[in-house]
Design a protein around this motif. Structure first.
Motif, PDB file in Angstrom:
ATOM      1  N   ALA A   1      -5.678  11.535  10.764  1.00 18.99           N
ATOM      2  CA  ALA A   1      -6.536  10.961  11.806  1.00 18.99           C
ATOM      3  C   ALA A   1      -7.967  11.497  11.713  1.00 18.99           C
TER       4      ALA A   1
ATOM      5  N   ALA B   1     -10.432   8.621   6.893  1.00 20.77           N
ATOM      6  CA  ALA B   1      -9.456   8.858   7.965  1.00 20.77           C
ATOM      7  C   ALA B   1      -8.886   7.547   8.514  1.00 20.77           C
ATOM      8  N   LEU B   2      -7.672   7.655   9.060  1.00 20.00           N
ATOM      9  CA  LEU B   2      -7.006   6.491   9.647  1.00 20.00           C
ATOM     10  C   LEU B   2      -7.397   6.389  11.114  1.00 20.00           C
ATOM     11  N   THR B   3      -8.300   5.466  11.388  1.00 13.31           N
ATOM     12  CA  THR B   3      -8.790   5.294  12.753  1.00 13.31           C
ATOM     13  C   THR B   3      -8.675   3.841  13.194  1.00 13.31           C
ATOM     14  N   GLY B   4      -8.018   3.028  12.372  1.00 15.28           N
ATOM     15  CA  GLY B   4      -7.975   1.587  12.626  1.00 15.28           C
ATOM     16  C   GLY B   4      -8.995   0.887  11.746  1.00 15.28           C
ATOM     17  N   ALA B   5      -8.559  -0.206  11.096  1.00 11.25           N
ATOM     18  CA  ALA B   5      -9.434  -0.872  10.116  1.00 11.25           C
ATOM     19  C   ALA B   5     -10.414  -1.812  10.823  1.00 11.25           C
ATOM     20  N   LYS B   6     -11.396  -1.197  11.482  1.00  7.85           N
ATOM     21  CA  LYS B   6     -12.393  -1.994  12.210  1.00  7.85           C
ATOM     22  C   LYS B   6     -13.658  -2.109  11.366  1.00  7.85           C
TER      23      LYS B   6
ATOM     24  N   ASN C   1      -7.896   1.735   5.298  1.00  9.56           N
ATOM     25  CA  ASN C   1      -7.727   2.996   4.577  1.00  9.56           C
ATOM     26  C   ASN C   1      -6.237   3.234   4.360  1.00  9.56           C
TER      27      ASN C   1
END
Lengths: 356, 243
Positions: A71, A202-207, A212
């Motif tokens: 994250a 980091a994995l934060t949502g593909a916005k 990722n």
């Protein structure tokens, strides 16, 4: 710079350093002699909005760290020898997925359940990979409470910089003993959002970007070999840039003693004593066990007696032998299972080597 | 003319690596449809298991991580606790969730982590060549139960993990569904949507079990697999909402 001097155990100092370094996620499982670390986080993580979880196992704890690190957060776990064995799978995945993470091992006697006495018998496990696959961690070996604090902060910085796990490898002595500690004010350490690296992976949502993906599986022919070459290139850069050690009279001494952690404190007492007896003894203390200070040892080894002192049956000894590379005879003094060579034993051993 | 069906944005347009008749492709698509319908693609993070579905990230247009075998719910805990506003789901097979990861599953559920778990139960280890799973039926032949799973040989009963989880007070939602007909597929989708909606509404731990066909290691045609689920598997694993 605002500083204050306080009295702390090594375990508490490492936990406080982690919080000051911006660590906001800790998961762990009880095991002696490191229990002050989770207790410290349980008390103080809520004060900074961080997360403390007592996991159901060491395995779960390291995998929670994997998730928090994925994250983009600074995350860590701690344990002692048997628990660190359980974490090896997760550490290999951190290395394979190029995720940062800090692991503290407050070493106790082994193998198996062993005992709860201080030990340095996990050197191989820490420096040679430990889990499966060709990987390394950066391994720090503090020899005082102050250094345990400072190196914990550094461990978070380097783990982020190189996207890999880093370990603080201390014995139960460093973890349990109290010493004065100079703590910088939080403003002067790395804990500020702007100074933390932006983790684009980091994995934060593909916005507004492509997804990722964090993975260590490479099935296509040749792809895993390419990836491993990338890892090895990274390790070479680290070997060139991040070796740290403390050296005293290493060039012209008759006998060079190599030791780390609490053992180096006892060795330095022995050397002080021998100096008064007009013996010319040098000391080299690796601060990073991986990367190991191979080059400096190789450079100064010739025409000297070399003595390696450890709380193990001889593990760092092997790296010293490789470093010396046959240029000099390497002797060893070590005890295991909670046994600790005394200043007198070390003095006696050095005297026997230099013919006194 | 109204467009009533299209390729989900959350699903990449690519060729499948799954065997003919496998349920994973269907379940992948249903998850992606639900994520699109709930409008959460840009804040969803997926956790792929070890097993046939490890390559899920080749299909999902989502931020995705691998997890070590069985550890997906521990990884999910780390991801969710540090980003509570994001939608975190794990996708796990029976070996992953109900054998090697049993401890992680039970303790994640017991903490009431606000995550969504998609549990794909095909009663077999597909990736490694069709060995006995914790969920393999009594009498079912596998690579490691060549004479059929036999409790008298110490091979254990089919593990009913949902029934075990149902006793935990912090578990919010448990439903067992199956892929065996077009109607059942719609029901799987409904349950998956419920499990994601629960997370959006901060209800807590939600898990959907999907009984899914594995023609390759059940040694059956795709059509016979569906019949077998409908008539045999459900005797051991009755469908419906447990919690």
């Amino acid at each position: 710079m605002k500083t204050k001097k306080i009295l702390m155990t090594g375990n508490e100092a490492m936990a406080e350093a982690a919080i000051q370094a911006g660590c906001r996620f800790y998961a762990g499982y009880p095991i002696t002699p490191q229990n002050e670390i989770p207790a410290y986080f349980a008390n103080h993580m809520p004060e900074v909005g961080g997360v403390f979880i007592q996991a159901e196992s060491e395995i779960s704890a390291i995998n929670m760290v994997f998730g928090a690190s994925a994250a983009g957060k600074r995350a860590m776990t701690s344990s002692s020898s048997p628990g660190i064995s359980l974490k090896q799978e997760g550490i290999s995945y951190l290395a394979g997925c190029q995720l940062p993470g800090v692991i503290i091992n407050v070493m106790r006697g082994g193998p198996g359940l062993g005992n709860i006495s201080p030990s340095q018998a996990d050197y191989f496990q820490a420096t040679k990979g430990g889990g499966h696959g060709d990987y390394h961690m950066i391994v720090f070996a503090p020899s005082s409470v102050q250094e345990a604090f400072d190196l914990t902060v550094l461990a978070f910085d380097l783990a982020d910089k190189y996207r890999m796990p880093a370990m603080i490898l201390v014995d139960g002595f460093i973890g349990q003993m109290m010493e004065p500690l100079v703590v910088h004010s939080p403003q002067s350490t790395v804990h500020s959002k702007s100074r933390l690296l932006t983790k684009k992976w980091a994995l934060t949502g593909a916005k507004n970007r492509k997804p990722n993906v964090i993975r260590s599986l490479f099935l296509a022919e040749g792809r895993l070999e390419e990836f491993n070459e990338e890892l090895q290139n990274k390790y070479t850069r680290i070997k060139n840039k991040e070796v740290r050690f403390e050296a005293d009279n290493i060039e012209d001494c008759d006998c060079l003693v190599v030791s780390y952690g609490i053992m180096a404190r006892i060795v330095s007492g022995a050397i002080e004593n021998l100096k008064k007896q007009k013996l010319n003894i040098g000391s080299l203390r690796p601060i990073t066990l991986w990367p190991f200070p191979t080059d400096i040892i190789r450079k100064v080894a010739k025409n000297k007696k070399i003595l390696v002192v450890e709380m193990s049956a001889g593990q760092m000894l092997e790296d010293c032998l490789l470093a010396v590379n046959g240029q000099a005879k390497v002797d060893f003094l070590g005890r295991t299972g909670g046994g600790i060579s005394s200043e007198e034993e070390i003095i006696k051993k050095i005297k026997s080597l230099v013919g006194r | 003319m109204d467009k009533i069906y299209s390729h989900p944005k959350s699903l990449h347009d690519t060729t499948t690596h799954y065997c003919p008749g496998c349920g994973h492709g269907t379940i992948h698509k249903l998850i992606c449809q639900v994520i699109d319908e709930l409008g959460i693609r840009e804040k969803t993070i997926a956790i792929a298991p070890v097993g046939c579905a490890v390559l899920a990230y080749d299909y999902w247009n989502l931020d995705t991580t691998e997890a070590a075998h069985g550890r997906a719910t521990a990884v999910a805990t780390g991801l969710k606790r540090t980003q509570p506003e994001k939608i975190i789901f794990t996708y796990q097979g029976d070996g992953d969730l109900a054998a090697i990861g049993t401890a992680e599953t039970i303790h994640c559920a017991n903490r009431g982590e606000n995550i969504t778990v998609i549990f794909v139960n095909n009663g077999i280890y597909g990736m490694t060549g069709g060995q006995m799973a914790p969920t393999t039926l009594i009498g079912q032949k596998t690579a490691t139960t060549p004479r059929g799973r036999n409790v008298n040989l110490g091979e254990g009963e089919p593990l009913k993990l949902l029934e075990m989880l149902a006793v935990l007070p912090r578990v919010y939602y448990l439903e067992r569904t199956a892929i065996c007909s077009p109607r059942s597929v719609l029901n799987v989708k409904r349950a998956i949507k419920q499990a994601f909606s629960n997370q959006i509404e901060n209800k807590g731990f939600s898990l959907v079990e999907v009984i899914s066909p594995c023609p390759t290691y059940w040694n059956k045609s795709a059509a016979d697999c569906l019949k077998w689920i409908e008539h045999e598997v459900v005797k051991t694993y009755p469908l419906g909402r447990l919690k």
